[in-house]
Design a protein around this motif. Structure first.
Motif, PDB file in Angstrom:
ATOM      1  N   ILE A   4       0.838  -1.195   0.000  1.00 25.99           N
ATOM      2  CA  ILE A   4       0.000   0.000   0.000  1.00 25.99           C
ATOM      3  C   ILE A   4       0.881   1.255   0.000  1.00 25.99           C
ATOM      4  O   ILE A   4       2.082   1.187   0.254  1.00 25.99           O
ATOM      5  CB  ILE A   4      -0.949   0.033   1.211  1.00 25.99           C
ATOM      6  N   VAL A   5       0.241   2.379  -0.276  1.00 29.85           N
ATOM      7  CA  VAL A   5       0.918   3.674  -0.243  1.00 29.85           C
ATOM      8  C   VAL A   5       0.153   4.572   0.728  1.00 29.85           C
ATOM      9  O   VAL A   5      -1.058   4.723   0.605  1.00 29.85           O
ATOM     10  CB  VAL A   5       0.950   4.328  -1.643  1.00 29.85           C
ATOM     11  N   VAL A   6       0.871   5.128   1.709  1.00 34.93           N
ATOM     12  CA  VAL A   6       0.291   6.093   2.652  1.00 34.93           C
ATOM     13  C   VAL A   6       0.804   7.468   2.249  1.00 34.93           C
ATOM     14  O   VAL A   6       2.019   7.683   2.158  1.00 34.93           O
ATOM     15  CB  VAL A   6       0.679   5.776   4.100  1.00 34.93           C
ATOM     16  N   HIS A  15       4.032  14.393   9.245  1.00 34.13           N
ATOM     17  CA  HIS A  15       5.189  14.048   8.416  1.00 34.13           C
ATOM     18  C   HIS A  15       5.611  12.627   8.714  1.00 34.13           C
ATOM     19  O   HIS A  15       5.272  12.054   9.760  1.00 34.13           O
ATOM     20  CB  HIS A  15       6.346  15.024   8.653  1.00 34.13           C
ATOM     21  N   VAL A  16       6.329  12.043   7.765  1.00 36.16           N
ATOM     22  CA  VAL A  16       6.882  10.706   7.939  1.00 36.16           C
ATOM     23  C   VAL A  16       8.250  10.848   8.583  1.00 36.16           C
ATOM     24  O   VAL A  16       9.093  11.630   8.118  1.00 36.16           O
ATOM     25  CB  VAL A  16       6.995   9.980   6.592  1.00 36.16           C
ATOM     26  N   VAL A  17       8.476  10.121   9.667  1.00 34.07           N
ATOM     27  CA  VAL A  17       9.745  10.201  10.380  1.00 34.07           C
ATOM     28  C   VAL A  17      10.867   9.785   9.440  1.00 34.07           C
ATOM     29  O   VAL A  17      10.782   8.761   8.752  1.00 34.07           O
ATOM     30  CB  VAL A  17       9.717   9.304  11.630  1.00 34.07           C
ATOM     31  N   GLY A  18      11.900  10.607   9.388  1.00 34.79           N
ATOM     32  CA  GLY A  18      13.023  10.326   8.504  1.00 34.79           C
ATOM     33  C   GLY A  18      12.944  11.011   7.160  1.00 34.79           C
ATOM     34  O   GLY A  18      13.904  10.985   6.399  1.00 34.79           O
ATOM     35  N   GLN A  19      11.791  11.618   6.839  1.00 35.05           N
ATOM     36  CA  GLN A  19      11.648  12.369   5.601  1.00 35.05           C
ATOM     37  C   GLN A  19      11.565  13.856   5.914  1.00 35.05           C
ATOM     38  O   GLN A  19      11.158  14.257   6.998  1.00 35.05           O
ATOM     39  CB  GLN A  19      10.397  11.938   4.818  1.00 35.05           C
ATOM     40  N   ALA A  24       4.304  17.464   0.550  1.00 37.46           N
ATOM     41  CA  ALA A  24       3.624  16.168   0.611  1.00 37.46           C
ATOM     42  C   ALA A  24       4.657  15.054   0.748  1.00 37.46           C
ATOM     43  O   ALA A  24       5.759  15.148   0.203  1.00 37.46           O
ATOM     44  CB  ALA A  24       2.794  15.967  -0.653  1.00 37.46           C
ATOM     45  N   VAL A  25       4.322  14.014   1.491  1.00 42.26           N
ATOM     46  CA  VAL A  25       5.246  12.889   1.685  1.00 42.26           C
ATOM     47  C   VAL A  25       4.504  11.575   1.486  1.00 42.26           C
ATOM     48  O   VAL A  25       3.281  11.495   1.650  1.00 42.26           O
ATOM     49  CB  VAL A  25       5.901  12.917   3.082  1.00 42.26           C
ATOM     50  N   THR A  26       5.256  10.559   1.141  1.00 51.08           N
ATOM     51  CA  THR A  26       4.676   9.250   0.834  1.00 51.08           C
ATOM     52  C   THR A  26       5.476   8.162   1.535  1.00 51.08           C
ATOM     53  O   THR A  26       6.699   8.219   1.600  1.00 51.08           O
ATOM     54  CB  THR A  26       4.699   9.002  -0.689  1.00 51.08           C
ATOM     55  N   LEU A  27       4.748   7.185   2.073  1.00 49.24           N
ATOM     56  CA  LEU A  27       5.351   6.022   2.724  1.00 49.24           C
ATOM     57  C   LEU A  27       4.787   4.775   2.069  1.00 49.24           C
ATOM     58  O   LEU A  27       3.569   4.597   1.989  1.00 49.24           O
ATOM     59  CB  LEU A  27       5.024   6.026   4.221  1.00 49.24           C
ATOM     60  N   ARG A  28       5.661   3.908   1.578  1.00 47.11           N
ATOM     61  CA  ARG A  28       5.238   2.667   0.925  1.00 47.11           C
ATOM     62  C   ARG A  28       5.434   1.490   1.871  1.00 47.11           C
ATOM     63  O   ARG A  28       6.498   1.369   2.493  1.00 47.11           O
ATOM     64  CB  ARG A  28       6.023   2.445  -0.370  1.00 47.11           C
ATOM     65  N   LEU A  29       4.419   0.646   1.956  1.00 51.92           N
ATOM     66  CA  LEU A  29       4.471  -0.534   2.825  1.00 51.92           C
ATOM     67  C   LEU A  29       4.222  -1.779   1.987  1.00 51.92           C
ATOM     68  O   LEU A  29       3.200  -1.871   1.299  1.00 51.92           O
ATOM     69  CB  LEU A  29       3.414  -0.437   3.927  1.00 51.92           C
ATOM     70  N   GLY A  30       5.138  -2.730   2.048  1.00 51.38           N
ATOM     71  CA  GLY A  30       4.935  -4.013   1.385  1.00 51.38           C
ATOM     72  C   GLY A  30       4.090  -4.932   2.238  1.00 51.38           C
ATOM     73  O   GLY A  30       3.843  -4.654   3.423  1.00 51.38           O
ATOM     74  N   PRO A  31       3.598  -6.041   1.665  1.00 51.80           N
ATOM     75  CA  PRO A  31       2.780  -6.981   2.437  1.00 51.80           C
ATOM     76  C   PRO A  31       3.474  -7.394   3.726  1.00 51.80           C
ATOM     77  O   PRO A  31       4.646  -7.772   3.733  1.00 51.80           O
ATOM     78  CB  PRO A  31       2.625  -8.163   1.480  1.00 51.80           C
ATOM     79  N   GLY A  32       2.745  -7.279   4.843  1.00 54.49           N
ATOM     80  CA  GLY A  32       3.293  -7.638   6.143  1.00 54.49           C
ATOM     81  C   GLY A  32       3.945  -6.485   6.878  1.00 54.49           C
ATOM     82  O   GLY A  32       4.192  -6.574   8.086  1.00 54.49           O
ATOM     83  N   GLU A  33       4.231  -5.377   6.175  1.00 53.83           N
ATOM     84  CA  GLU A  33       4.845  -4.229   6.829  1.00 53.83           C
ATOM     85  C   GLU A  33       3.781  -3.361   7.488  1.00 53.83           C
ATOM     86  O   GLU A  33       2.621  -3.389   7.111  1.00 53.83           O
ATOM     87  CB  GLU A  33       5.661  -3.417   5.821  1.00 53.83           C
ATOM     88  N   VAL A  46       6.910   6.279  16.440  1.00 59.29           N
ATOM     89  CA  VAL A  46       5.912   6.182  15.378  1.00 59.29           C
ATOM     90  C   VAL A  46       6.599   6.468  14.052  1.00 59.29           C
ATOM     91  O   VAL A  46       7.608   7.169  13.997  1.00 59.29           O
ATOM     92  CB  VAL A  46       4.734   7.173  15.583  1.00 59.29           C
ATOM     93  N   GLU A  47       6.046   5.900  12.980  1.00 58.60           N
ATOM     94  CA  GLU A  47       6.580   6.165  11.644  1.00 58.60           C
ATOM     95  C   GLU A  47       5.955   7.422  11.025  1.00 58.60           C
ATOM     96  O   GLU A  47       6.570   8.084  10.195  1.00 58.60           O
ATOM     97  CB  GLU A  47       6.331   4.976  10.716  1.00 58.60           C
ATOM     98  N   ILE A  48       4.699   7.722  11.427  1.00 60.80           N
ATOM     99  CA  ILE A  48       4.000   8.902  10.914  1.00 60.80           C
ATOM    100  C   ILE A  48       3.645   9.772  12.105  1.00 60.80           C
ATOM    101  O   ILE A  48       2.839   9.388  12.952  1.00 60.80           O
ATOM    102  CB  ILE A  48       2.727   8.503  10.145  1.00 60.80           C
ATOM    103  N   ARG A  49       4.258  10.953  12.186  1.00 62.80           N
ATOM    104  CA  ARG A  49       4.059  11.826  13.332  1.00 62.80           C
ATOM    105  C   ARG A  49       3.026  12.889  12.982  1.00 62.80           C
ATOM    106  O   ARG A  49       3.163  13.606  11.987  1.00 62.80           O
ATOM    107  CB  ARG A  49       5.385  12.476  13.739  1.00 62.80           C
ATOM    108  N   LEU A  50       1.995  12.989  13.840  1.00 63.36           N
ATOM    109  CA  LEU A  50       0.898  13.937  13.637  1.00 63.36           C
ATOM    110  C   LEU A  50       0.895  14.906  14.810  1.00 63.36           C
ATOM    111  O   LEU A  50       0.656  14.507  15.948  1.00 63.36           O
ATOM    112  CB  LEU A  50      -0.434  13.185  13.544  1.00 63.36           C
TER     113      LEU A  50
END
Length: 266
Positions: A4-6, A15-19, A24-33, A46-50
């Motif tokens: 999926i794409v967040v 924002h996405v941590v590390g970006q 605008a920012v995008t985080l891609r998750l493969g199956p199981g992630e 957290v990976e996505i900080r709000l």
């Protein structure tokens, strides 16, 4: 599409941590992630900080699976709202402490309440909903054929694609690809999607270019934003017309024209 794409649109408040912050920012998750979201803290990663005081330090978690995604709501007070922007008001409410709620929408908006006038939201693009070839006939198990480009012709992103392709279908030598504001104006009279904003149209074009039509590599770093946007629009139109994904009969999906559109720009 696998995984999926967040997506956090520009101005979403997160924002996405590390970006890098800001756009605008995008985080891609493969199956199981998985990706956790919330305010976060030194002891609550957290990976996505709000950044909003009304959002829990660990508000929830998104998990990608093979053919959909799941949402866990770690809040003890607030529900998470999952909207289907293409479903004319369709939504799911994930109650506090609910774990692993399966989300069936191909394109979703996860909405969290805040103490401000606006909510905080994440956009999630799920694995493709696959469709059998219309000419499919039954055959041996495991031999079914599916379409190379799996698009839902009732979805808002397909309507955006038709609007982009319209000049080529009506005129074999158009001046330029329609701009995002021109697409917004062209769809304004649609009974369901007439309220699409420029930001929403841009998100649908990103989804078409990166996930649905897989148009190729991104523009080189440092490329002007307007040039990148124009390149994406031109790329999706090229693929859609070359492979017959959008055809003349699809023009009937667009609202009727009451006047000639404004001159095309770049």
């Amino acid at each position: 599409m696998s995984g999926i794409v967040v997506h956090l649109p520009e101005g979403s408040g997160g924002h996405v941590v590390g970006q890098a912050h800001g756009g605008a920012v995008t985080l891609r998750l493969g199956p199981g992630e998985r990706a956790r979201f919330g305010r976060g803290a030194p002891d609550v990663p957290v990976e996505i900080r709000l950044a909003d005081a009304a959002i829990s330090r660990l508000a929830g978690e998104i998990v990608a699976t093979a053919d959909h995604w799941q949402l866990s709501n770690h809040s003890t007070r607030h529900s998470c709202l999952v909207e289907n922007p293409e479903g004319a008001g369709e939504y799911l409410r994930v109650p506090p402490r609910r774990v692993g709620a399966p989300i069936p929408f191909e394109f979703s908006r996860v909405v969290l309440p805040t103490r401000r006038d606006t909510t905080v939201s994440l956009q999630v693009f799920a694995p493709d909903h696959l469709y059998m070839d219309p000419q499919h006939t039954a055959g041996p198990a495991g031999s079914h054929t599916v379409t190379a480009y799996s698009l839902d012709e009732t979805a808002a992103y397909f309507l955006v694609l038709v609007a982009l392709c319209e000049p080529w279908l009506r005129d074999s030598s158009p001046v330029a690809v329609p701009t995002t504001p021109q697409v917004v104006e062209r769809l304004r009279g649609h009974p369901v999607y007439g309220g699409l904003t420029a930001r929403a149209v841009s998100s649908h074009i990103d989804y078409l270019a990166e996930e649905k039509l897989r148009t190729g590599a991104a523009a080189p770093p440092g490329t002007d934003r307007g040039v990148r946007r124009k390149g994406k629009r031109e790329a999706v139109v090229t693929v859609a017309l070359r492979f017959g994904i959008v055809r003349e009969e699809h023009l009937a999906l667009l609202p009727g024209r009451t006047a000639e559109p404004a001159g095309r720009g770049s």
